[in-house]
Design a protein around this motif. Structure first.
Motif, mmCIF file in Angstrom:
data_model
loop_
_atom_site.group_PDB
_atom_site.id
_atom_site.type_symbol
_atom_site.label_atom_id
_atom_site.label_comp_id
_atom_site.label_asym_id
_atom_site.label_seq_id
_atom_site.Cartn_x
_atom_site.Cartn_y
_atom_site.Cartn_z
ATOM 1 N N LEU A 326 -41.137 23.088 13.160
ATOM 2 C CA LEU A 326 -42.471 23.477 12.718
ATOM 3 C C LEU A 326 -43.100 22.346 11.911
ATOM 4 C CD1 LEU A 326 -43.490 26.953 11.347
ATOM 5 C CD2 LEU A 326 -44.229 24.907 10.143
ATOM 6 N N TYR A 330 -46.478 20.261 12.915
ATOM 7 C CA TYR A 330 -47.579 20.118 11.966
ATOM 8 C C TYR A 330 -47.897 18.649 11.734
ATOM 9 C CZ TYR A 330 -50.466 20.998 7.851
ATOM 10 O OH TYR A 330 -51.502 21.059 6.971
ATOM 11 N N LEU A 436 -45.810 26.493 16.681
ATOM 12 C CA LEU A 436 -46.340 27.097 15.458
ATOM 13 C C LEU A 436 -46.852 26.045 14.484
ATOM 14 C CD1 LEU A 436 -43.727 29.948 14.799
ATOM 15 C CD2 LEU A 436 -46.092 30.188 15.621
ATOM 16 N N GLY A 437 -46.143 24.926 14.382
ATOM 17 C CA GLY A 437 -46.601 23.862 13.497
ATOM 18 C C GLY A 437 -47.923 23.290 13.954
ATOM 19 N N LEU A 439 -50.135 24.796 15.961
ATOM 20 C CA LEU A 439 -51.158 25.827 15.839
ATOM 21 C C LEU A 439 -51.572 26.030 14.390
ATOM 22 C CD1 LEU A 439 -52.800 28.010 17.305
ATOM 23 C CD2 LEU A 439 -50.895 29.574 16.942
ATOM 24 N N GLY A 440 -50.601 25.988 13.485
ATOM 25 C CA GLY A 440 -50.900 26.171 12.083
ATOM 26 C C GLY A 440 -51.861 25.125 11.555
ATOM 27 N N HIS A 441 -51.609 23.885 11.967
ATOM 28 C CA HIS A 441 -52.516 22.826 11.491
ATOM 29 C C HIS A 441 -53.913 23.001 12.058
ATOM 30 C CE1 HIS A 441 -54.415 18.815 11.443
ATOM 31 N NE2 HIS A 441 -53.767 18.700 10.280
ATOM 32 N N ILE A 443 -55.404 25.829 12.919
ATOM 33 C CA ILE A 443 -56.041 26.940 12.225
ATOM 34 C C ILE A 443 -56.469 26.521 10.829
ATOM 35 C CG2 ILE A 443 -55.640 29.256 11.273
ATOM 36 C CD1 ILE A 443 -53.809 29.782 13.652
ATOM 37 N N PHE A 444 -55.601 25.787 10.147
ATOM 38 C CA PHE A 444 -55.897 25.330 8.783
ATOM 39 C C PHE A 444 -57.138 24.441 8.769
ATOM 40 C CE2 PHE A 444 -55.007 24.391 4.454
ATOM 41 C CZ PHE A 444 -55.348 23.052 4.275
#
Length: 448
Positions: A326, A330, A436-437, A439-441, A443-444
């Motif tokens: 993850l 990111y 997930l990493g 996608l997380g970035h 979204i952030f």
């Protein structure tokens, strides 16, 4: 002087064909038994030993053990060469044995290399069982090296060429000549002429070592005098089982007292542990719960386990794998590195490597460190020099986390799952972490 081809012995009963072998102690001939039209082997002491002060003792032992072998041949053992005759030609004593066609273990390993465990173990067991019979007769072979184990075309092994009177060391022979099969004899045999069964244990186990590795084991004298270590066979051939590796190391213990004290004891180390049957239900206790008019079963009832042993899933280490990937996902997204598909492919490849070939996994992780470093460096908007230094530091840290988490999680999973399932679990976990990493970035960033 050795006999020449065509020379007749015992009034023409035997005709010499050729010399099969010649050592410090004796000469072995291939010959023809005329009456039986049968190929035989004739073994004689070396003629020049007649000048040795110990020659008479040597001949006495030669005759004594020849007679014992002849008695063994009255009830032939399928894995011990048969003795046909014992006679004297002029001043030379002769022992006549069956000729065993095929190749010896030295020749087989030279031709094919290390032999598979499943192929060599039955042969070694056969020779071990033969040596049990030899020991029960009061003999010790003392020369069970690969050259004295013949392999027939039907897969059967035969023990030949007993080291008759080999503990009587003629003073005319050098110590180098005595240790003619260096690596296969224990040091107490070469230094003291030991006649204990543990000598044969060492010799046979050293022969097994040679068979499964294709390499001669370290000489026992070098181990004793120079503190040289015996390389474990599994270190040379990782495919052999742990049980076989331990049986070889135990059987080749340098000191005789540390080895199994009988051939039977060592052979038992090769047997897989047998599962104990479940306990029987005590009929007395069953009477307490069975109605008085009910008939008790005539046969005992076996208690069977109702559940399968639980599968062990290393959740902690799998979470470590997920988090490390993850963080990587990111990181790649943060530096706008358009390589997420590459990253997923590498994650899947690493999962395969951990499940099937651990060494490949470590090499892949090192290469992956360079890939991440290059990706971050060329995608960074900061100064190149700082980007390279920072990228390498972070990459090596992440690689260390990957290596540890993958290796431990892989080992734990393989205890309960097949290699295929282990690969699927690791590949899914690592790919999910990368996604997930990434996608997380995204979204952030969208939120800011």
């Amino acid at each position: 002087m050795p006999w020449t081809d065509g020379q007749r012995l015992q009034g023409g009963k035997y005709v010499i064909d050729k010399v099969l072998g010649q050592g410090g102690f004796g000469i072995t001939y291939k010959a023809l038994h005329i009456e039986l039209n049968q190929t035989v082997v004739i073994k004689t002491p070396n003629e020049y030993l007649s000048h040795d002060p110990e020659y008479d003792k040597y001949i006495d032992r030669f005759i004594q053990e020849g007679r014992i072998l002849a008695r063994l041949s009255e009830d032939p053992h399928p894995h011990i060469v048969g003795v046909i005759d014992l006679f004297k030609e002029g001043t030379i004593h002769c022992l006549v044995m069956d000729f065993v066609p095929g190749e010896n273990l030295f020749e087989a390993v030279k031709r094919r290399g290390a032999l598979p465990e499943a192929e060599i173990l039955p042969c070694i067991r056969q020779i071990g069982e033969a040596l049990v019979v030899v020991h029960q007769a009061g003999l010790v072979h003392r020369d069970a090296h690969p050259g004295n184990i013949m392999l027939r075309s039907n897969g059967k092994a035969v023990l030949i060429d007993f080291g008759i009177a080999k503990e009587l060391v003629p003073k005319t022979l050098s110590s180098k000549g005595i240790a003619g099969n260096e690596g296969f004899a224990p040091y107490e045999q070469m230094s003291r002429g030991s006649r204990d069964p543990t000598v044969d244990v060492y010799c046979l186990v050293a022969t097994l070592y040679y068979g499964v590795t294709g390499q001669r084991p370290t000489s026992s004298l070098a181990r004793k005098l120079d503190n040289t270590f015996l390389i474990p066979p599994k270190q040379i051939n990782p495919s052999i089982s742990n049980q076989l590796n331990q049986a070889i190391l135990k059987g080749m213990a340098l000191e005789a007292k540390d080895r199994p004290q009988s051939m039977q004891a060592w052979l038992a180390m090769l047997e897989a542990p047998k599962a104990k049957p479940p306990p029987l239900v005590d009929p007395v206790h069953r009477k307490e719960v069975v109605p008085s008019k009910a008939k008790l079963p005539s046969k005992p009832i076996l208690v069977k386990p109702t559940t399968k042993p639980p599968r062990i899933i290393p959740w902690g280490w799998l979470v470590g794998v997920l988090l490390s990937y993850l963080f990587t996902g990111y990181l790649l997204a943060a530096f706008k590195a358009p390589y997420i598909i590459w990253a997923v492919a590498v994650a899947v490849a690493e999962a395969w490597a951990v499940a099937w070939a651990k060494a490949v996994a470590w090499a892949g992780l090192v290469a992956w460190a360079g890939f991440v470093a290059w990706t971050v460096a060329v995608s960074s908007t900061v100064a190149w020099a700082w980007a390279w230094a920072w990228a390498w530091a972070v990459s090596l840290t992440v690689v260390g986390a990957w290596a540890l988490a993958l290796a431990v999680a892989g080992d734990k999973l393989l205890e309960s799952f097949s290699k295929v399932n282990t690969f699927l679990i690791l590949a899914s976990t690592s790919s999910l972490g990368l996604g997930l990493g990434w996608l997380g970035h995204r979204i952030f960033n969208t939120g800011t």
